[in-house]
Structure formats: C-alpha cells, structure tokens
Design a protein around this motif. Sequence first.
Motif, PDB file in Angstrom:
ATOM      1  N   GLN A   1      -0.584 102.224 -16.251  1.00 44.28           N
ATOM      2  CA  GLN A   1      -1.968 102.108 -16.717  1.00 44.28           C
ATOM      3  C   GLN A   1      -2.012 101.634 -18.159  1.00 44.28           C
ATOM      4  O   GLN A   1      -1.279 102.118 -19.013  1.00 44.28           O
ATOM      5  CB  GLN A   1      -2.659 103.470 -16.593  1.00 44.28           C
ATOM      6  CG  GLN A   1      -4.078 103.527 -17.119  1.00 44.28           C
ATOM      7  CD  GLN A   1      -4.658 104.915 -16.980  1.00 44.28           C
ATOM      8  OE1 GLN A   1      -4.746 105.457 -15.881  1.00 44.28           O
ATOM      9  NE2 GLN A   1      -5.042 105.511 -18.101  1.00 44.28           N
ATOM     10  N   ARG A   2      -2.882 100.681 -18.403  1.00 46.33           N
ATOM     11  CA  ARG A   2      -3.122 100.168 -19.747  1.00 46.33           C
ATOM     12  C   ARG A   2      -4.604 100.348 -20.065  1.00 46.33           C
ATOM     13  O   ARG A   2      -5.318 101.024 -19.358  1.00 46.33           O
ATOM     14  CB  ARG A   2      -2.715  98.692 -19.834  1.00 46.33           C
ATOM     15  CG  ARG A   2      -1.297  98.396 -19.379  1.00 46.33           C
ATOM     16  CD  ARG A   2      -0.265  99.004 -20.267  1.00 46.33           C
ATOM     17  NE  ARG A   2      -0.223  98.372 -21.572  1.00 46.33           N
ATOM     18  CZ  ARG A   2       0.538  98.772 -22.567  1.00 46.33           C
ATOM     19  NH1 ARG A   2       1.336  99.822 -22.405  1.00 46.33           N
ATOM     20  NH2 ARG A   2       0.540  98.141 -23.727  1.00 46.33           N
ATOM     21  N   GLY A   3      -5.039  99.720 -21.146  1.00 40.44           N
ATOM     22  CA  GLY A   3      -6.445  99.808 -21.518  1.00 40.44           C
ATOM     23  C   GLY A   3      -6.694 100.872 -22.560  1.00 40.44           C
ATOM     24  O   GLY A   3      -5.912 101.051 -23.495  1.00 40.44           O
TER      25      GLY A   3
ATOM     26  N   VAL B   1     -12.512 101.753 -20.664  1.00 41.90           N
ATOM     27  CA  VAL B   1     -12.072 101.527 -19.288  1.00 41.90           C
ATOM     28  C   VAL B   1     -10.554 101.431 -19.271  1.00 41.90           C
ATOM     29  O   VAL B   1      -9.945 100.838 -20.165  1.00 41.90           O
ATOM     30  CB  VAL B   1     -12.699 100.250 -18.702  1.00 41.90           C
ATOM     31  CG1 VAL B   1     -12.136  99.953 -17.317  1.00 41.90           C
ATOM     32  CG2 VAL B   1     -14.213 100.380 -18.633  1.00 41.90           C
ATOM     33  N   ASP B   2      -9.937 102.021 -18.252  1.00 42.84           N
ATOM     34  CA  ASP B   2      -8.497 101.912 -18.052  1.00 42.84           C
ATOM     35  C   ASP B   2      -8.227 100.984 -16.873  1.00 42.84           C
ATOM     36  O   ASP B   2      -8.963 100.978 -15.885  1.00 42.84           O
ATOM     37  CB  ASP B   2      -7.895 103.294 -17.768  1.00 42.84           C
ATOM     38  CG  ASP B   2      -8.110 104.265 -18.910  1.00 42.84           C
ATOM     39  OD1 ASP B   2      -8.087 103.817 -20.067  1.00 42.84           O
ATOM     40  OD2 ASP B   2      -8.303 105.467 -18.638  1.00 42.84           O
ATOM     41  N   TYR B   3      -7.135 100.219 -16.959  1.00 46.81           N
ATOM     42  CA  TYR B   3      -6.788  99.305 -15.881  1.00 46.81           C
ATOM     43  C   TYR B   3      -5.276  99.319 -15.675  1.00 46.81           C
ATOM     44  O   TYR B   3      -4.500  99.705 -16.556  1.00 46.81           O
ATOM     45  CB  TYR B   3      -7.265  97.886 -16.191  1.00 46.81           C
ATOM     46  CG  TYR B   3      -6.685  97.298 -17.452  1.00 46.81           C
ATOM     47  CD1 TYR B   3      -5.468  96.599 -17.439  1.00 46.81           C
ATOM     48  CD2 TYR B   3      -7.328  97.457 -18.677  1.00 46.81           C
ATOM     49  CE1 TYR B   3      -4.916  96.080 -18.590  1.00 46.81           C
ATOM     50  CE2 TYR B   3      -6.784  96.937 -19.850  1.00 46.81           C
ATOM     51  CZ  TYR B   3      -5.583  96.256 -19.801  1.00 46.81           C
ATOM     52  OH  TYR B   3      -5.031  95.746 -20.940  1.00 46.81           O
ATOM     53  N   GLY B   4      -4.850  98.897 -14.508  1.00 49.79           N
ATOM     54  CA  GLY B   4      -3.429  98.877 -14.198  1.00 49.79           C
ATOM     55  C   GLY B   4      -3.214  98.863 -12.703  1.00 49.79           C
ATOM     56  O   GLY B   4      -4.031  98.329 -11.941  1.00 49.79           O
TER      57      GLY B   4
ATOM     58  N   ARG C   1       2.334 105.091 -11.323  1.00 55.58           N
ATOM     59  CA  ARG C   1       1.110 104.652 -11.986  1.00 55.58           C
ATOM     60  C   ARG C   1       1.462 103.978 -13.309  1.00 55.58           C
ATOM     61  O   ARG C   1       2.113 104.581 -14.171  1.00 55.58           O
ATOM     62  CB  ARG C   1       0.174 105.838 -12.242  1.00 55.58           C
ATOM     63  CG  ARG C   1      -1.192 105.452 -12.804  1.00 55.58           C
ATOM     64  CD  ARG C   1      -2.017 106.697 -13.107  1.00 55.58           C
ATOM     65  NE  ARG C   1      -3.355 106.372 -13.555  1.00 55.58           N
ATOM     66  CZ  ARG C   1      -4.429 106.366 -12.773  1.00 55.58           C
ATOM     67  NH1 ARG C   1      -4.311 106.662 -11.483  1.00 55.58           N
ATOM     68  NH2 ARG C   1      -5.617 106.067 -13.264  1.00 55.58           N
TER      69      ARG C   1
ATOM     70  N   PRO D   1      -5.315  98.830  -7.370  1.00 57.31           N
ATOM     71  CA  PRO D   1      -5.584  98.525  -8.774  1.00 57.31           C
ATOM     72  C   PRO D   1      -6.228  99.717  -9.469  1.00 57.31           C
ATOM     73  O   PRO D   1      -7.036 100.444  -8.873  1.00 57.31           O
ATOM     74  CB  PRO D   1      -6.551  97.341  -8.700  1.00 57.31           C
ATOM     75  CG  PRO D   1      -7.219  97.490  -7.376  1.00 57.31           C
ATOM     76  CD  PRO D   1      -6.199  98.090  -6.466  1.00 57.31           C
ATOM     77  N   VAL D   2      -5.860  99.962 -10.699  1.00 63.18           N
ATOM     78  CA  VAL D   2      -6.471 101.024 -11.494  1.00 63.18           C
ATOM     79  C   VAL D   2      -7.611 100.422 -12.300  1.00 63.18           C
ATOM     80  O   VAL D   2      -7.407  99.518 -13.117  1.00 63.18           O
ATOM     81  CB  VAL D   2      -5.442 101.676 -12.437  1.00 63.18           C
ATOM     82  CG1 VAL D   2      -6.133 102.659 -13.385  1.00 63.18           C
ATOM     83  CG2 VAL D   2      -4.369 102.382 -11.628  1.00 63.18           C
ATOM     84  N   LEU D   3      -8.788 100.881 -12.067  1.00 63.62           N
ATOM     85  CA  LEU D   3      -9.957 100.503 -12.857  1.00 63.62           C
ATOM     86  C   LEU D   3     -10.824 101.749 -12.959  1.00 63.62           C
ATOM     87  O   LEU D   3     -11.716 101.992 -12.153  1.00 63.62           O
ATOM     88  CB  LEU D   3     -10.728  99.352 -12.207  1.00 63.62           C
ATOM     89  CG  LEU D   3     -11.896  98.779 -13.034  1.00 63.62           C
ATOM     90  CD1 LEU D   3     -11.390  98.228 -14.360  1.00 63.62           C
ATOM     91  CD2 LEU D   3     -12.637  97.709 -12.246  1.00 63.62           C
ATOM     92  N   THR D   4     -10.504 102.586 -13.937  1.00 68.37           N
ATOM     93  CA  THR D   4     -11.156 103.882 -14.072  1.00 68.37           C
ATOM     94  C   THR D   4     -11.795 104.022 -15.444  1.00 68.37           C
ATOM     95  O   THR D   4     -11.501 103.264 -16.377  1.00 68.37           O
ATOM     96  CB  THR D   4     -10.140 105.019 -13.874  1.00 68.37           C
ATOM     97  OG1 THR D   4      -9.077 104.884 -14.828  1.00 68.37           O
ATOM     98  CG2 THR D   4      -9.546 104.982 -12.485  1.00 68.37           C
TER      99      THR D   4
END
Length: 461
Positions: free
Chosen positions: A153-155, A130-133, A151, A109-112
């Motif tokens: 990525q949303r947010g 915050v970015d998520y995806g 990758r 999971p992308v949580l950056t």
Amino acid sequence: MRFCIVACLLLLLGHTLAAAPCDSLKVVIDAIRMEGNETTKEKVLLFELNMAVGDTLDSASLEQRLEENRRRLFNLRLFHEVGYTYTCEEGRVSVVYTMQERWYLYPLPVLTLADRNFNAWLDKKDLSRVDYGVNIIRRNFRGRNEEVRLRVQRGFNKRLELVYRVPYVSRSHKVGFDLGIADYRSRVIDYRTTNNRQRFFEQEQGLPIKRFSVSTGLIHRQSVQRQEGLRFSFVDEAVSDSVLLLNPEYFRQSVRERQYMRIELSKVINLRNSFIYPLTGSYFEAIAAQTLFIKNTGAPITTLRAKYVKYLKLPGKYYYSIGGEVQARLSKRYAYADNVALGFRSLVRGYELNVVGGQHFGLFKQGLTRELFQHEGIQLKFIKSPKFNKVPLALYANAFTDAGYVADQVFEQGNQLANRLLLGGGIGLHMVTFYDFVFRAEYTVNREGNKGFYLSGRFPF
C-alpha cells in the motif's frame, strides 16, 4: 410402451422411498460424501462436521443435525452455497453435501480512505487522504482452508504486510496457527483529541510515525463455531520530535520510541446462523491481554474485553438483536496512544464523527430488523463461470438504539463526551450481496441532538 411406463413408475417409487423420512427411532450414519469441492480437500470438510460415519442419531433430530452441519460448512466462507440430500434405508442414512466453490485468488486493488471510517473522511473533504496499492489474497490455499495475504500500500499511509494462516497443524485438526509481519508509515498522525475530534499533524519532511510489528498465534478450533486462541506480538514504533512538541504524552513522558510485547488469550463461541449477516443465534467473545514494555518505555497494561449478542426470530419476517460489550484497561500510567475506547472498532451510532478516548467503556445495542427482499442468486447469463455468475441479494430495514459510556480519568479535559452517557438511534437500510459484501445506509440522531446520514460497509454488531 407399457414396460417403459412401469419402469418409470418403479424408478419414481424407488426415489420417493429413498427420500422418505426414516421410519425407525434410531438411525446410523452409513456414508457422508461431498460434491462440488473441486479445490477443497474432503477430509478438511469432514472434520468440520459434528457427526461422522458410524454415529447413531435420533431420527427425529436427523434433519436438524444435517442442517446444522450445512451451516457449519457454509460459514467457512469457502462456498457460495451449500445444500444436502440424504437417503434412509433400513435405518442407515447416506448423506451428500453439495457446494459451489468461490474464487479463491483475489488480486484486489487497494483504494481505501485514510480515515477510520467513510463519514470521518467525508467530514474533511480532502481527496488526498486516499491509500492505493494491491492486496493479494489466496484463500483456501492447498485446498486446506489456509490463507495467504500480501498487502502493498502506498499513498497517504504506507503499509507492507504479509499474513499466513493455517487452521490445522495437528493430526486431530484441532490446532492451527498464523504468522504476520507488517511495516506501517504515515505522513500524518493524530496527535491529540479535542472536543472529541482527532487533531492531525502532517509533517513536511520525514514521517511523523513509523511502526513495525510481528505476531504469531495458536488457535484451538473445536469447530468453526468454537475457538480459543493464544497470541504473541512484538511492536516497535517511533514518532518524530515534532509530535512530542505537540503532545509530550503521546507515548508518555516525552518518550520518542517504544517497544512492547503483547500476550493475548481469546475465546469465541459463534453460534450465529450466518457469520456475514446474522439473524438468529448468539455470539460470545472474551479477550484477556497483557502488554509489557521494554526498556521502561511504558507501564504494563492489562486489558479485559467481553462481548455478547443474542439474535432472535420474531413472527413474520421480523428479527431482533440485543447485546453488549465492555472493556477495562488497567495500568498505573496511560499514554495518549493507548487511550482508545469508542469511535474506532466499537462505537455508538450517531457519533460516527467523534472519538471518545478512555480507559474503560461499556456499549449496549439493540435493533429490530425486517426482511424486505431475499433472492438466493440473480443469474448473470453473460458470465460463464459459476464462481461469478450468481449474485445473491438481500435487503433489510432496520431500526436501532445504542448506548455507551466511556470512563476517562486521564485525558478527559476538553472532551465533553467522556464520563457521560451516550445515546443514539435511527433507521437504516442494509444490503447483503456478492462475496459477503454488507452495505449500510443509516440516518441517526444522538443525545446531543446531532442528526446525520451515514454509510458503512460492515455488520453493525
């Protein structure tokens, strides 16, 4: 009973003789085998070694050569651990490298954070940044050390990226290539730097910046330690009219959209004992790049960058590292978007909250490290898979000093850290653990007297 005892003694004696050092001055490599490589092709591993069946070696340097090749295999970052055993009979050596493979499919999971580092994000205290995806990584694809990355990525920042890397495409296993395509869009753009802090603009409707890029590269691999590369990139990027009102020189002379080609030559000699957290050895990197703009949307830019670091073993559990990095960017005219120096990929510790833009920079770092704790693997009995049930852990105390200088003759007004010697130092605690994870907690003081406690997730230099 006597027969069994004699048989056991003979077996033990035979094993001892087989494992004893070679008694001849020269030895011949008679066989090399790999064990534990269930996914990885054996021929891929054999090509990484600097010895082959039939080679003649000095017996005095045999174990040093075997250990050097063990590190080569380990630094492929395909295995949790790599070991070796060998036997020597009548000057002929048989070697067995044993390894524990990692898990190669990562649907992570992308949580950056949307900012350039954790400390810059914490300074704003904005939970929306915050970015998520999802980031799907398939390492060691087809057992050939190939890699596929997707990758989504949303947010705060939207990104769609696909990368495919092949380390070997020639019969000699010396030439590889990679191909990448990415689309990036953001709700916010840093349009200007004032007092060495980025100023951000968030657009209510539409997007202030869009960027599309395609890149491909050829890599000549002498080994995992020595590589040369040739890369071609195409970038198409555009900003909104609102950005140009805030900074007409963002792309230079109120240009709203630009396209450019970039050609890059690179050379890397990585002789560090570990690519994750090096303690001994050396690292050298040199890059020469030419950026050419299409339809007169910018002036050509020549970029030259070099980096060298030496890592030394001191008495006891102490280690010392010293190194430097320099960059020169040459052009007739510069845009704000290209005025990047310290504060992103490279920085002087103590200035984590600052960015120092400029055309050229120099960076010096040194550090004294003390090993506090080293465990090859903490066993997690409740997990059955050997790819996950052994967690290595190492702790290091570190004291460091950094220095840097940025030359900026274009955008230096209102940014007092440009054209000034930057100094920073401090102490820190570093942790190295599962799947190459490095965690740094450091307390620093800089030349301006600013003090801070900073966190980071990568090796400092």
